[in-house]
Design an enzyme around this catalytic site. Structure first.
Site, PDB file in Angstrom:
ATOM      1  N   LYS A 180       7.395  38.924  76.693  1.00 46.66           N
ATOM      2  CA  LYS A 180       7.696  39.759  75.523  1.00 46.66           C
ATOM      3  C   LYS A 180       9.186  39.751  75.219  1.00 46.66           C
ATOM      4  O   LYS A 180       9.670  40.496  74.368  1.00 46.66           O
ATOM      5  CB  LYS A 180       7.226  41.198  75.775  1.00 46.66           C
ATOM      6  CG  LYS A 180       5.703  41.349  75.849  1.00 46.66           C
ATOM      7  CD  LYS A 180       5.321  42.809  75.911  1.00 46.66           C
ATOM      8  CE  LYS A 180       3.922  43.049  76.415  1.00 46.66           C
ATOM      9  NZ  LYS A 180       2.858  42.643  75.495  1.00 46.66           N
TER      10      LYS A 180
ATOM     11  N   HIS B 280      -0.983  52.082  77.301  1.00 45.79           N
ATOM     12  CA  HIS B 280      -1.697  50.807  77.330  1.00 45.79           C
ATOM     13  C   HIS B 280      -2.652  50.841  78.527  1.00 45.79           C
ATOM     14  O   HIS B 280      -2.354  51.477  79.539  1.00 45.79           O
ATOM     15  CB  HIS B 280      -0.646  49.699  77.509  1.00 45.79           C
ATOM     16  CG  HIS B 280      -1.168  48.305  77.396  1.00 45.79           C
ATOM     17  ND1 HIS B 280      -1.847  47.669  78.414  1.00 45.79           N
ATOM     18  CD2 HIS B 280      -1.089  47.397  76.392  1.00 45.79           C
ATOM     19  CE1 HIS B 280      -2.168  46.443  78.037  1.00 45.79           C
ATOM     20  NE2 HIS B 280      -1.722  46.251  76.812  1.00 45.79           N
TER      21      HIS B 280
ATOM     22  N   GLN C 295       7.515  47.445  76.353  1.00 42.27           N
ATOM     23  CA  GLN C 295       7.907  47.398  74.937  1.00 42.27           C
ATOM     24  C   GLN C 295       9.336  47.887  74.706  1.00 42.27           C
ATOM     25  O   GLN C 295       9.758  48.003  73.552  1.00 42.27           O
ATOM     26  CB  GLN C 295       6.936  48.238  74.084  1.00 42.27           C
ATOM     27  CG  GLN C 295       5.501  47.752  74.099  1.00 42.27           C
ATOM     28  CD  GLN C 295       5.316  46.395  73.398  1.00 42.27           C
ATOM     29  OE1 GLN C 295       6.216  45.878  72.743  1.00 42.27           O
ATOM     30  NE2 GLN C 295       4.139  45.812  73.557  1.00 42.27           N
TER      31      GLN C 295
ATOM     32  N   CYS D 290      -5.471  47.361  73.351  1.00 40.79           N
ATOM     33  CA  CYS D 290      -5.539  47.856  74.737  1.00 40.79           C
ATOM     34  C   CYS D 290      -5.124  49.321  74.850  1.00 40.79           C
ATOM     35  O   CYS D 290      -4.519  49.737  75.844  1.00 40.79           O
ATOM     36  CB  CYS D 290      -4.700  47.005  75.690  1.00 40.79           C
ATOM     37  SG  CYS D 290      -5.199  45.293  75.735  1.00 40.79           S
TER      38      CYS D 290
ATOM     39  N   ASP E  76       6.529  52.314  82.219  1.00 47.05           N
ATOM     40  CA  ASP E  76       5.998  51.076  81.680  1.00 47.05           C
ATOM     41  C   ASP E  76       6.931  50.674  80.540  1.00 47.05           C
ATOM     42  O   ASP E  76       6.835  51.187  79.427  1.00 47.05           O
ATOM     43  CB  ASP E  76       4.570  51.306  81.184  1.00 47.05           C
ATOM     44  CG  ASP E  76       4.021  50.077  80.451  1.00 47.05           C
ATOM     45  OD1 ASP E  76       4.769  49.092  80.281  1.00 47.05           O
ATOM     46  OD2 ASP E  76       2.844  50.128  80.041  1.00 47.05           O
TER      47      ASP E  76
HETATM   48  N1  7TS Z   1       2.327  47.978  78.771  1.00 46.02           N
HETATM   49  C1  7TS Z   1       2.563  47.942  77.446  1.00 46.02           C
HETATM   50  C2  7TS Z   1       3.198  49.122  76.787  1.00 46.02           C
HETATM   51  C3  7TS Z   1       2.221  46.797  76.722  1.00 46.02           C
HETATM   52  O1  7TS Z   1       2.462  46.767  75.416  1.00 46.02           O
HETATM   53  C4  7TS Z   1       1.614  45.711  77.399  1.00 46.02           C
HETATM   54  C5  7TS Z   1       1.157  44.490  76.668  1.00 46.02           C
HETATM   55  C6  7TS Z   1       1.428  45.793  78.776  1.00 46.02           C
HETATM   56  C7  7TS Z   1       1.784  46.957  79.427  1.00 46.02           C
HETATM   57  C8  7TS Z   1       0.848  44.672  79.561  1.00 46.02           C
HETATM   58  O2  7TS Z   1       1.729  43.596  79.626  1.00 46.02           O
HETATM   59  P1  7TS Z   1       1.280  42.225  80.304  1.00 46.02           P
HETATM   60  O3  7TS Z   1       2.439  41.313  80.061  1.00 46.02           O
HETATM   61  O4  7TS Z   1       1.065  42.495  81.741  1.00 46.02           O
HETATM   62  O5  7TS Z   1       0.034  41.797  79.609  1.00 46.02           O
HETATM   63  N2  7TS Z   1       0.865  44.722  75.317  1.00 46.02           N
HETATM   64  C9  7TS Z   1       0.196  43.915  74.489  1.00 46.02           C
HETATM   65  C10 7TS Z   1      -0.028  44.254  73.157  1.00 46.02           C
HETATM   66  O6  7TS Z   1       0.365  45.286  72.628  1.00 46.02           O
HETATM   67  N3  7TS Z   1      -0.714  43.268  72.579  1.00 46.02           N
HETATM   68  O7  7TS Z   1      -0.942  42.306  73.482  1.00 46.02           O
HETATM   69  C11 7TS Z   1      -0.385  42.708  74.688  1.00 46.02           C
END
Ligand code: 7TS
Length: 433
Positions: free
Chosen positions: A238, A135, A215, A377, A212
């Site tokens: 999430k 990501h 997920q 992303c 990271d």
């Molecule tokens: N890393 C992964 C693997 C992610 O899927 C996401 C967000 C992030 C980092 C960033 O997380 P945040 O909470 O700091 O925004 N992924 C997604 C997605 O797949 N669609 O919208 C956000």
């Protein structure tokens, strides 16, 4: 119109059917007549009553700033905030609560490491290893660090079906490797990466490992020590909690040696006009007023997930995803990205020859089905796969086989509608590249 079976009918035996009743937002119809089918959980999940109630209780009864006031509400808030930290510690198997830093989310956690640990430890000629499937949150901060420091950014490539080419690690890892930053689960491919194995090999050359886990923490039991993670980041939104709260885990020894990232209130021990001394962990990395109520609500979300059981949740999602994989493969021309059904987490990204991913998402929305479309992303990953966009359905504990049926049926209709004129429907499953 295709009828959506009652969501409680045919619900997994693994989870209580009444669980869906805990999510008020799921009990609605959209576009006047279509029951909401929420399949955009990899972007952000919904919240159960139990989490919303805790937010309400905090704001109606207990709220004040933490760690500051010598008064009842401040003491209540502080106690609940620190309780939430303890719950997060246990949830990820960290040894000490001071290794759990509250952040605003995965992005903030990874950037904290890049700025604080990275600026202090990564120098010109050093190497940072990421993967092609990251990501942007676990890619751009390392590009920025490489730019600032003169370090070299390398990546572990992937196979056509979205698995890391692990053999490449032997040549990628050198004595100049300072960091390996890898997603535990890809937000597009659903690939579950062998983090513990990667960490073992990275540690053998003295590199630090950042996971990271945005997920994976919401779906699988996590133990930072078994994974060999030196740093691990995830987001509350999430996993049933509010936005604006996340966790950065860091090994105590590393966090101790790191300079603070943001300066301000709370992160100091003593301040003079010309200098300061930093606070102890975890306060050193929590400058300013933190997201107090969201953190307490994250604790409630963890309680909720623990009550259902992450093993049950991940099994339920695997079953749903396996079923979705089989149903979607029946659609001619539909290409599912990533590994086979037994080797993936509970999400499916796909393309059709026609229409475009965004149009698919819009047509699904017209039938009440929420999915995400675009590059999610992960632009470099889409480049590697030779596509500009994909559509993604991602599952969580409240999704049902009936919802998968509806997704498959509406997708088949869309495919029929956009089939080039004069072509007959071919029999058999869609081809995978
Ligand atoms: N890393 C992964 C693997 C992610 O899927 C996401 C967000 C992030 C980092 C960033 O997380 P945040 O909470 O700091 O925004 N992924 C997604 C997605 O797949 N669609 O919208 C956000």
């Amino acid at each position: 119109m295709i009828e959506l079976k009652s969501p409680r009918e045919d619900f997994s035996k693994l989870l209580p059917a009444a669980l869906r009743d805990d999510f008020p937002i799921l009990q609605q119809v959209v576009h006047d007549e279509h029951p909401l089918v929420f399949l955009d959980n990899a972007a952000s999940t919904q919240r159960p009553r139990q989490v919303i109630e805790v937010l309400r209780r905090v704001y109606e009864r207990d709220y004040a700033n933490v760690h500051r006031g010598i008064h009842t509400l401040s003491e209540r808030s502080t106690e609940q905030y620190e309780d939430a930290r303890e719950k997060a510690r246990e949830f990820i198997g960290a040894e000490k609560a001071l290794e759990v830093i509250f952040t605003s989310g995965s992005t903030a956690g990874i950037n904290l490491v890049a700025r604080s640990w990275g600026d202090a430890n990564v120098h010109a000629g050093d190497e940072i290893i990421v993967t092609t499937m990251e990501h942007h949150s676990n890619l751009v901060p390392w590009q920025q660090l490489a730019e600032r420091s003169g370090a070299v950014l390398k990546h572990i490539p992937i196979t056509d079906d979205g698995q890391l080419v692990l053999e490449s690690l032997d040549s990628l890892l050198t004595e100049r490797t300072k960091l390996v930053a890898v997603a535990s689960v890809s937000n597009v491919l659903g690939t579950i990466n062998p983090v513990a194995d990667i960490a073992r090999r990275a540690h053998a050359v003295g590199a630090v490992v950042l996971v990271d886990a945005a997920q994976s923490v919401p779906h699988y039991p996590t133990n930072v020590r078994e994974l060999g993670a030196d740093f691990l980041a995830f987001s509350g939104h999430k996993m049933l909690a509010p936005t604006g709260i996340g966790v950065l885990y860091g090994r105590e020894q590393l966090l101790d040696a790191m300079p603070p990232f943001l300066g301000g209130g709370s992160m100091i021990n003593r301040v003079w006009l010309d200098r300061f001394t930093p606070a102890e962990l975890p306060a050193k990395f929590e400058a300013g007023t933190p997201p107090i109520a969201p953190a307490i609500a994250l604790g409630a979300a963890i309680d909720y997930l623990n009550r259902i059981g992450l093993v049950n949740i991940s099994r339920h999602e695997h079953e749903l995803c396996r079923y979705a994989y089989a149903r979607l493969r029946e659609i001619e021309g539909l290409r599912i990205l990533g590994p086979g059904p037994d080797e993936r987490a509970g999400l499916l990204s796909f393309t059709l020859p026609e229409p475009h991913a965004h149009d698919i998402a819009q047509l699904l929305d017209e039938r009440g089905i929420a999915v995400r479309a675009g590059h999610h992303c992960t632009w470099p990953l889409h480049d590697r796969l030779g596509i500009s966009a994909s559509t993604r359905a991602s599952f969580y504990l409240y999704n049902t086989p009936a919802e998968v049926d509806l997704l498959a049926e509406v997708l088949a209709e869309i495919r029929e509608r956009f089939r080039p004129k004069g072509r007959k429907r071919a029999a058999g499953p869609g081809k995978r590249p």
